[in-house]
Design a protein around this motif. Structure first.
Motif, PDB file in Angstrom:
ATOM      1  N   LEU A  13       9.230  36.051 -21.780  1.00 24.01           N
ATOM      2  CA  LEU A  13       9.491  37.342 -22.420  1.00 24.01           C
ATOM      3  C   LEU A  13      10.966  37.492 -22.774  1.00 24.01           C
ATOM      4  O   LEU A  13      11.300  38.062 -23.814  1.00 24.01           O
ATOM      5  CB  LEU A  13       9.038  38.489 -21.511  1.00 24.01           C
ATOM      6  N   GLN A  14      11.848  36.996 -21.919  1.00 21.39           N
ATOM      7  CA  GLN A  14      13.274  37.060 -22.213  1.00 21.39           C
ATOM      8  C   GLN A  14      13.613  36.233 -23.437  1.00 21.39           C
ATOM      9  O   GLN A  14      14.447  36.624 -24.245  1.00 21.39           O
ATOM     10  CB  GLN A  14      14.108  36.574 -21.031  1.00 21.39           C
ATOM     11  N   LYS A  54      11.793  35.724 -25.974  1.00 20.16           N
ATOM     12  CA  LYS A  54      11.340  36.443 -27.165  1.00 20.16           C
ATOM     13  C   LYS A  54      12.071  37.767 -27.364  1.00 20.16           C
ATOM     14  O   LYS A  54      11.905  38.407 -28.390  1.00 20.16           O
ATOM     15  CB  LYS A  54       9.840  36.710 -27.073  1.00 20.16           C
ATOM     16  N   GLY A  55      12.824  38.200 -26.366  1.00 21.02           N
ATOM     17  CA  GLY A  55      13.527  39.478 -26.470  1.00 21.02           C
ATOM     18  C   GLY A  55      12.613  40.683 -26.310  1.00 21.02           C
ATOM     19  O   GLY A  55      12.894  41.755 -26.832  1.00 21.02           O
ATOM     20  N   ASN A  56      11.539  40.522 -25.589  1.00 18.57           N
ATOM     21  CA  ASN A  56      10.562  41.592 -25.383  1.00 18.57           C
ATOM     22  C   ASN A  56      11.115  42.648 -24.435  1.00 18.57           C
ATOM     23  O   ASN A  56      11.803  42.340 -23.465  1.00 18.57           O
ATOM     24  CB  ASN A  56       9.271  40.994 -24.820  1.00 18.57           C
ATOM     25  N   GLU A  57      10.788  43.906 -24.696  1.00 22.31           N
ATOM     26  CA  GLU A  57      11.288  44.991 -23.850  1.00 22.31           C
ATOM     27  C   GLU A  57      10.545  45.098 -22.518  1.00 22.31           C
ATOM     28  O   GLU A  57      10.983  45.789 -21.612  1.00 22.31           O
ATOM     29  CB  GLU A  57      11.241  46.335 -24.585  1.00 22.31           C
ATOM     30  N   LYS A  58       9.432  44.417 -22.370  1.00 23.34           N
ATOM     31  CA  LYS A  58       8.674  44.455 -21.108  1.00 23.34           C
ATOM     32  C   LYS A  58       9.220  43.481 -20.069  1.00 23.34           C
ATOM     33  O   LYS A  58       8.696  43.386 -18.971  1.00 23.34           O
ATOM     34  CB  LYS A  58       7.206  44.164 -21.375  1.00 23.34           C
ATOM     35  N   THR A  59      10.287  42.786 -20.403  1.00 26.77           N
ATOM     36  CA  THR A  59      10.885  41.829 -19.473  1.00 26.77           C
ATOM     37  C   THR A  59      11.326  42.517 -18.190  1.00 26.77           C
ATOM     38  O   THR A  59      11.122  42.002 -17.096  1.00 26.77           O
ATOM     39  CB  THR A  59      12.094  41.132 -20.133  1.00 26.77           C
ATOM     40  N   LYS A  60      11.909  43.695 -18.322  1.00 22.44           N
ATOM     41  CA  LYS A  60      12.412  44.406 -17.144  1.00 22.44           C
ATOM     42  C   LYS A  60      11.272  44.769 -16.193  1.00 22.44           C
ATOM     43  O   LYS A  60      11.422  44.679 -14.973  1.00 22.44           O
ATOM     44  CB  LYS A  60      13.181  45.643 -17.578  1.00 22.44           C
TER      45      LYS A  60
END
Length: 118
Positions: free
Chosen positions: A22-23, A25-31
């Motif tokens: 996910l990181q 891809k820059g996805n916001e759900k990474t956190k």
């Protein structure tokens, strides 16, 4: 309890791979995935502590396994944080792989684990 411990670190490894993907891809759900992974760090430590607590006595190699297991968790966390900041993680990946292999070997070799190497 050994099965619970193994299940928690397998799920943590899956969450780690998902968080890395996910990181990338820059996805916001990474956190969110990273926070779930931190919960599993706590569960890994809790189940490991419970395993140690239930043993009447344990050799010094169990202490080494605890330290190496904490090293694996620390390397995973450092990889995720440094990747998020865009910093180089090559040395951390080497540490993670080394510590993980040592932890697996000790976990399966020691008498309280499964006997793949005995």
């Amino acid at each position: 309890m050994t099965h619970a411990h193994i299940t928690t670190w397998v799920v943590a490894l899956i969450l780690f791979v998902v968080a890395i993907a996910l990181q990338a891809k820059g996805n916001e759900k990474t956190k969110m995935v990273h926070m779930m992974l931190r919960l599993f760090y706590v569960l890994i430590i809790a189940t490991g502590a419970w395993i140690l607590y239930t043993m009447s006595s344990f050799p010094a190699l169990y202490i080494v396994k605890v330290v190496v297991g904490l090293w694996v968790i620390g390397a995973m966390e450092m990889i995720l944080i440094r990747t998020a900041k865009g910093k180089n993680t090559n040395v951390l990946w080497l540490q993670f792989i080394t510590a993980f292999v040592v932890a697996l070997y000790l976990g399966f070799k020691l008498p309280f684990g499964f006997s793949f190497f005995s």
